[in-house]
Design a protein around this motif. Structure first.
Motif, PDB file in Angstrom:
ATOM      1  N   GLY A  24     -59.586 -28.411  -2.921  1.00 37.65           N
ATOM      2  CA  GLY A  24     -58.718 -30.161  -3.168  1.00 37.65           C
ATOM      3  C   GLY A  24     -59.012 -31.082  -2.358  1.00 37.65           C
ATOM      4  O   GLY A  24     -59.323 -31.734  -2.743  1.00 37.65           O
ATOM      5  N   ILE A  25     -59.755 -30.065  -1.679  1.00 40.16           N
ATOM      6  CA  ILE A  25     -59.975 -30.860  -0.236  1.00 40.16           C
ATOM      7  C   ILE A  25     -61.432 -32.118  -0.324  1.00 40.16           C
ATOM      8  O   ILE A  25     -61.596 -33.445  -1.010  1.00 40.16           O
ATOM      9  CB  ILE A  25     -60.041 -30.656   0.935  1.00 40.16           C
ATOM     10  N   ALA A  26     -62.365 -30.675  -1.164  1.00 42.65           N
ATOM     11  CA  ALA A  26     -63.834 -31.318  -1.960  1.00 42.65           C
ATOM     12  C   ALA A  26     -63.037 -32.333  -2.908  1.00 42.65           C
ATOM     13  O   ALA A  26     -63.952 -33.093  -3.271  1.00 42.65           O
ATOM     14  CB  ALA A  26     -64.155 -29.804  -2.601  1.00 42.65           C
ATOM     15  N   ASP A  46     -68.358 -26.291   0.627  1.00 43.37           N
ATOM     16  CA  ASP A  46     -68.486 -26.156   1.830  1.00 43.37           C
ATOM     17  C   ASP A  46     -67.901 -26.483   3.003  1.00 43.37           C
ATOM     18  O   ASP A  46     -67.322 -26.099   3.886  1.00 43.37           O
ATOM     19  CB  ASP A  46     -70.352 -25.125   2.374  1.00 43.37           C
ATOM     20  N   ALA A  47     -68.509 -27.473   2.734  1.00 39.79           N
ATOM     21  CA  ALA A  47     -68.572 -28.586   4.026  1.00 39.79           C
ATOM     22  C   ALA A  47     -67.202 -28.993   4.138  1.00 39.79           C
ATOM     23  O   ALA A  47     -66.339 -29.279   5.179  1.00 39.79           O
ATOM     24  CB  ALA A  47     -68.721 -29.950   3.732  1.00 39.79           C
ATOM     25  N   ARG A  76     -51.471 -31.550  -6.219  1.00 39.49           N
ATOM     26  CA  ARG A  76     -52.939 -31.729  -5.959  1.00 39.49           C
ATOM     27  C   ARG A  76     -53.482 -32.661  -4.595  1.00 39.49           C
ATOM     28  O   ARG A  76     -52.798 -33.310  -4.417  1.00 39.49           O
ATOM     29  CB  ARG A  76     -53.503 -33.139  -7.005  1.00 39.49           C
ATOM     30  N   VAL A  77     -54.297 -32.059  -4.082  1.00 36.72           N
ATOM     31  CA  VAL A  77     -54.848 -32.884  -2.493  1.00 36.72           C
ATOM     32  C   VAL A  77     -55.692 -34.074  -2.814  1.00 36.72           C
ATOM     33  O   VAL A  77     -56.036 -34.141  -3.839  1.00 36.72           O
ATOM     34  CB  VAL A  77     -55.768 -31.829  -1.846  1.00 36.72           C
ATOM     35  N   LEU A  78     -54.744 -34.871  -1.914  1.00 37.23           N
ATOM     36  CA  LEU A  78     -54.850 -36.458  -2.208  1.00 37.23           C
ATOM     37  C   LEU A  78     -55.648 -37.167  -0.604  1.00 37.23           C
ATOM     38  O   LEU A  78     -56.384 -37.982  -0.495  1.00 37.23           O
ATOM     39  CB  LEU A  78     -53.210 -37.410  -1.902  1.00 37.23           C
ATOM     40  N   GLY A  79     -55.836 -35.941   0.246  1.00 39.07           N
ATOM     41  CA  GLY A  79     -56.590 -36.189   1.353  1.00 39.07           C
ATOM     42  C   GLY A  79     -56.056 -35.642   3.045  1.00 39.07           C
ATOM     43  O   GLY A  79     -55.623 -34.295   2.175  1.00 39.07           O
ATOM     44  N   THR A 119     -57.803 -39.595   9.318  1.00 34.69           N
ATOM     45  CA  THR A 119     -56.682 -39.798   8.264  1.00 34.69           C
ATOM     46  C   THR A 119     -57.803 -40.367   7.231  1.00 34.69           C
ATOM     47  O   THR A 119     -58.531 -40.976   6.798  1.00 34.69           O
ATOM     48  CB  THR A 119     -55.445 -40.891   8.474  1.00 34.69           C
ATOM     49  N   TRP A 120     -58.221 -39.487   5.882  1.00 33.89           N
ATOM     50  CA  TRP A 120     -58.229 -40.155   4.617  1.00 33.89           C
ATOM     51  C   TRP A 120     -57.837 -39.664   3.593  1.00 33.89           C
ATOM     52  O   TRP A 120     -56.979 -39.015   3.102  1.00 33.89           O
ATOM     53  CB  TRP A 120     -59.825 -39.476   4.321  1.00 33.89           C
ATOM     54  N   ILE A 121     -58.098 -40.593   2.715  1.00 36.20           N
ATOM     55  CA  ILE A 121     -57.035 -40.485   0.862  1.00 36.20           C
ATOM     56  C   ILE A 121     -58.154 -40.431  -0.147  1.00 36.20           C
ATOM     57  O   ILE A 121     -59.301 -41.388   0.614  1.00 36.20           O
ATOM     58  CB  ILE A 121     -56.550 -41.740   1.008  1.00 36.20           C
ATOM     59  N   ALA A 122     -58.110 -39.901  -0.809  1.00 42.82           N
ATOM     60  CA  ALA A 122     -59.224 -39.906  -2.298  1.00 42.82           C
ATOM     61  C   ALA A 122     -59.002 -41.316  -2.653  1.00 42.82           C
ATOM     62  O   ALA A 122     -57.938 -42.084  -3.067  1.00 42.82           O
ATOM     63  CB  ALA A 122     -58.196 -39.146  -3.169  1.00 42.82           C
TER      64      ALA A 122
END
Length: 242
Positions: A24-26, A46-47, A76-79, A119-122
């Motif tokens: 989800g992060i990817a 991988d990152a 869903r992952v948003l960030g 903090t970061w967001i899609a």
């Protein structure tokens, strides 16, 4: 060190970051990469695994409490975001001071000051109120559950978007530290510092709560069931099972 918690809101749920969030992060980090000029966001699976491993190492060392930002309706992952720079002021005064070391039982200690950052967001979730509500949940937990005296935030002085978002929360600007550190682009950057004190929290909370009812629905997100996106229910401040 602080106990991991789930913080739940209407538009976002903050779950303790775990390796199960990697896919989800990817996905979230792959959207609108051009907007991440000032923020370290993993690119690829991988990152993302490495990003989570590093965050968990910081947590194990008692230096951070990282979260995955999750859509509460789809999973869903948003960030991602986190508490960091945890500091403890209770117990006997020691000189020179030792930061980041709790007094008493480290398993039950909570910090007196912390920073909200990383903090970061899609891209698809920006402008929807997700960031505002995530900050609200973290600030409420920090001041009302932990009893913090101070929360700090910072941003690259060039990052207008982040600075405006912080200022709209009601945080006070403490100034700009010139030539403070090296930015992601290799340029030596200035850094803007902000803070909210415990006595300021009631007014800040009112400011944020006036904005929360106006949350707009997100559009353009992929169908639910994207690999790595799981849904777990939990109330605000719910302790995770051991």
């Amino acid at each position: 060190m602080p106990v991991p918690v789930v913080l739940s809101g209407r538009s976002v749920r903050l779950e303790p970051l775990a390796m199960r969030h990697a896919e989800g992060i990817a996905w979230a980090g792959a959207l609108d990469r051009a907007s991440y000029a000032y923020t370290a966001v993993p690119h690829g699976l991988d990152a993302s695994c490495d990003y989570i491993a590093r965050a968990l190492a910081e947590q194990a060392a008692g230096r951070a409490l990282p979260f995955a930002m999750v859509d509460p309706h789809t999973g869903r992952v948003l960030g991602s975001t986190r508490f960091l720079e945890l500091d403890y002021w209770r117990g006997p005064v020691i000189w020179p001071p030792v930061t980041g070391v709790p007094h008493g039982d480290p398993l039950t200690s909570v910090p007196d000051a912390a920073e909200i950052g990383n903090t970061w967001i899609a891209g698809e979730a920006r402008g929807t109120g997700v960031n505002t509500e995530a900050k609200y949940l973290m600030l409420r937990h920090a001041f009302e559950s932990w009893g913090l005296r101070r929360i700090s935030m910072r941003a690259d002085a060039r990052n207008t978007r982040s600075r405006v978002a912080i200022e709209r929360l009601g945080a006070s600007c403490e100034g700009v530290r010139r030539a403070h550190s090296r930015g992601l682009d290799g340029v030596v950057r200035d850094t803007a510092f902000y803070s909210i004190l415990d006595e300021e929290w009631p007014a800040v909370r009112s400011i944020i709560e006036l904005r929360l009812p106006g949350l707009r629905p997100r559009t353009g997100l992929p169908p639910s069931g994207f690999p790595g996106q799981t849904l777990e229910h939990g109330g605000a401040g719910e302790l995770l099972p051991a």
